[in-house]
Design an enzyme around this catalytic site. Structure first.
Site, PDB file in Angstrom:
ATOM      1  N   CYS A 227       1.247   1.998   0.719  1.00 51.04           N
ATOM      2  CA  CYS A 227       2.311   1.077   0.155  1.00 51.04           C
ATOM      3  C   CYS A 227       2.881   0.662   1.391  1.00 51.04           C
ATOM      4  O   CYS A 227       3.610   1.530   2.196  1.00 51.04           O
ATOM      5  CB  CYS A 227       3.187   1.577  -0.799  1.00 51.04           C
TER       6      CYS A 227
ATOM      7  N   ASP B 100      15.441  -7.305   5.156  1.00 45.73           N
ATOM      8  CA  ASP B 100      13.960  -6.705   5.071  1.00 45.73           C
ATOM      9  C   ASP B 100      13.151  -7.422   4.029  1.00 45.73           C
ATOM     10  O   ASP B 100      11.807  -7.581   4.117  1.00 45.73           O
ATOM     11  CB  ASP B 100      14.003  -5.205   4.876  1.00 45.73           C
TER      12      ASP B 100
ATOM     13  N   CYS C 188       5.192  -4.489  -9.130  1.00 47.92           N
ATOM     14  CA  CYS C 188       4.356  -3.403  -8.459  1.00 47.92           C
ATOM     15  C   CYS C 188       4.049  -2.290  -9.550  1.00 47.92           C
ATOM     16  O   CYS C 188       5.010  -2.071 -10.586  1.00 47.92           O
ATOM     17  CB  CYS C 188       5.253  -2.767  -7.580  1.00 47.92           C
TER      18      CYS C 188
ATOM     19  N   CYS D 281      10.823   8.037  -5.264  1.00 46.09           N
ATOM     20  CA  CYS D 281      11.373   9.606  -5.682  1.00 46.09           C
ATOM     21  C   CYS D 281      10.884  10.025  -4.355  1.00 46.09           C
ATOM     22  O   CYS D 281      10.023   9.877  -3.247  1.00 46.09           O
ATOM     23  CB  CYS D 281      10.553   9.921  -6.530  1.00 46.09           C
TER      24      CYS D 281
ATOM     25  N   CYS E 203       1.880  -6.704  -4.116  1.00 46.60           N
ATOM     26  CA  CYS E 203       3.232  -7.433  -4.563  1.00 46.60           C
ATOM     27  C   CYS E 203       3.258  -8.824  -3.785  1.00 46.60           C
ATOM     28  O   CYS E 203       4.036  -9.512  -4.367  1.00 46.60           O
ATOM     29  CB  CYS E 203       4.494  -6.700  -4.428  1.00 46.60           C
TER      30      CYS E 203
ATOM     31  N   CYS F 281      -1.873  -1.424   0.698  1.00 45.86           N
ATOM     32  CA  CYS F 281      -1.707  -2.028  -0.165  1.00 45.86           C
ATOM     33  C   CYS F 281      -0.813  -3.393  -0.002  1.00 45.86           C
ATOM     34  O   CYS F 281       0.348  -3.019   0.437  1.00 45.86           O
ATOM     35  CB  CYS F 281      -1.117  -1.338  -1.576  1.00 45.86           C
TER      36      CYS F 281
HETATM   37 FE1  SF4 Z   1       3.711  -1.065  -2.434  1.00 49.49          FE
HETATM   38 FE2  SF4 Z   1       3.722  -3.589  -3.236  1.00 49.49          FE
HETATM   39 FE3  SF4 Z   1       1.618  -2.111  -3.433  1.00 49.49          FE
HETATM   40 FE4  SF4 Z   1       3.737  -1.558  -4.758  1.00 49.49          FE
HETATM   41  S1  SF4 Z   1       2.322  -3.466  -4.941  1.00 49.49           S
HETATM   42  S2  SF4 Z   1       2.369  -0.024  -3.874  1.00 49.49           S
HETATM   43  S3  SF4 Z   1       5.373  -2.062  -3.505  1.00 49.49           S
HETATM   44  S4  SF4 Z   1       2.646  -2.635  -1.399  1.00 49.49           S
END
Ligand code: SF4
Length: 468
Positions: A240, A350, A386, A5, A439, A436
């Site tokens: 992220c 990507d 995620c 968002c 994923c 993070c």
């Molecule tokens: Fe981003 Fe992947 Fe972490 Fe979700 S799991 S916040 S998509 S890095």
């Protein structure tokens, strides 16, 4: 597409409604399901909200009647709550001391537990979104006069959140202690500006001041700005990394990194790690464009066009009867006839999520005569869903969720398949520890369904950790 968002807010500018509209417009890539703007003149909040693209909502709703020098806006992509009008943000609510509006980017992992507790205490929810939990906490009559009303409510939340919050007098910006989602602060003619991405600041001529810190709450009103902190300080931040790979516009600067430069660097690293014996490089536009450029620079292969993009293949023109994922993808990209005939092409994108769309691209290139198609992906295999606001499918639906690289290669029918490594992904980012990557690894910084520490019962919300 897998959007997040977008948030935009401003305090202290006579053209606030138009500037919010302009800022949100440049964040439209983060969500196209709904849009809303809430504005205050210091005494009363007025809002417009609707389903669809921002400009569709502005055309339908009485945008011209909005007036005030402060406000917040939101473009929505639903990761919790369905695509219904009541879920479109900013969400509005009444507290005994006045009106509040809330706009959220991210996903709360303890929203269900908080919601159940609040429902048990008599709260009334009007939407299906996790974001409403904060609105209910802020408008709860028990907390109206508490000095920690805001920091306490924010401390109760777990997961990923960047919030813009307003009442009649103030605009507040908050970011979760892990810093999953971006939120930047800018200035324009003395006004305070907030945006999910810096491209929205640039769009209205605002100057980037800084990123909001993880765990920071910035409150702006007539007396100036106050910065507070809330929640526990995590051992590491968890920005992220997929924002850099996919979401953010290439002209934005997120978490201290220029997006286009990062993607160029990923392409160069990919070419180094996974070279291909080929005649040329082509991008899946637009998502793979900068990585393909980087790949071509590093490999010395010419960068050529294999696809043409239809910029009018928007969501609003889809016939629901044929609006499958593949059909949407086919409408968006058409292969250039004969462009790759007899050639060995490196096709760069990507990311690779389900694999079905990329498989159709490979088939289309081969139908047009490509001799070999070598896929190169500028992020590692996505193996886990995620829980922090990115709409990935289940592990079973993820191409790499249950397959190794060779299994995915067979699935997309490519001649070879290579992904950038995790080390390569973070190589251009000096602050490796602050991202993070769950994923790709399954190593989640915030466990889903963690113990509920909202503390609403006897003692109410936790006190702020520090103030300045
Ligand atoms: Fe981003 Fe992947 Fe972490 Fe979700 S799991 S916040 S998509 S890095």
């Amino acid at each position: 597409m897998r959007e997040a968002c977008g948030l935009f807010g401003i305090f202290g500018h006579p053209s606030a409604p138009s500037l919010i509209r302009e800022g949100l417009f440049s964040l439209q890539h983060r969500g196209q399901e709904g849009a809303g703007i809430a504005v205050s003149d210091g005494r009363r909040i007025a809002a417009i909200r609707g389903l669809g693209l921002l400009e569709e909502v502005v055309a339908r709703e009485p945008f011209g009647e909005l007036s005030g020098d402060r406000g917040i806006g939101h473009v929505r992509y639903s990761t919790t709550g369905s695509n219904r009008l009541e879920n479109v943000q900013p969400l509005l609510g009444e507290a005994p001391d006045g009106a509040w509006a809330v706009a959220h980017n991210g996903n709360l992992v303890n929203a269900t537990a908080l919601r159940q507790t609040l429902l048990g205490e008599g709260a009334c929810f009007h939407t299906g979104t996790d974001s409403e939990v904060l609105l209910r906490l802020l408008t709860d009559a028990r907390f109206v006069n508490r000095p920690d009303r805001l920091t306490g409510a924010l401390s109760a939340l777990e997961g990923a959140f960047s919030f813009l919050i307003m009442n009649e007098r103030q605009i507040m910006a908050a970011r979760d202690p892990f810093g999953f989602r971006p939120l930047s602060v800018g200035r324009l003619d003395g006004a305070w500006v907030f945006a999910s991405e810096t491209c929205a600041l640039t769009q209205i001529g605002a100057r980037l001041e800084r990123d909001l810190e993880p765990g920071e709450l910035l409150i702006v009103d007539e007396s100036g700005a106050r910065s507070l902190h809330f929640g526990s300080v995590p051992a590491q931040h968890a920005h992220c990394i997929f924002e850099l790979v996919y979401f953010a516009r290439p002209d934005s600067r997120l978490f201290g990194h220029w997006i286009y430069r990062t993607r160029l660097a990923h392409g160069r690293i990919l070419a180094h790690e996974c070279p291909a014996d080929a005649d040329c490089v082509a991008a899946v536009p637009d998502s793979g464009s900068f990585a393909a450029q980087g790949f071509a620079q590093e490999s010395g292969l010419p960068l050529e066009s294999a696809f043409i993009r239809n910029h009018y293949a928007g969501r609003s023109f889809l016939d629901p009867a044929v609006a499958g994922r593949e059909r949407r993808a086919d409408r968006k990209l058409a292969v250039l006839p004969n462009a790759m005939e007899g050639r060995r092409v490196v096709l760069v994108d990507d990311s690779l999520v389900r694999g079905t769309t990329l498989g159709r691209r490979v088939a289309a290139l081969k139908r047009e005569g490509a001799r070999e198609v070598h896929i190169r992906i500028a992020c590692p295999p996505i193996t886990h869903p995620c829980y922090y606001g990115v709409d990935f499918p289940t592990r079973e639906e993820l191409a790499a969720g249950t397959r190794d690289v060779e299994g995915v290669r067979k699935m997309v029918d490519a001649d070879s398949l290579g992904y950038i490594s995790l080390a390569g992904l973070v190589e251009p980012l000096p602050v490796h520890a602050g991202f993070c990557r769950a994923c790709f690894t399954g190593d989640y910084p915030v466990a889903r369904g963690m113990a509920d520490k909202m503390g609403l019962e006897a003692e109410g919300c936790a006190p702020p950790r520090s103030c300045s």
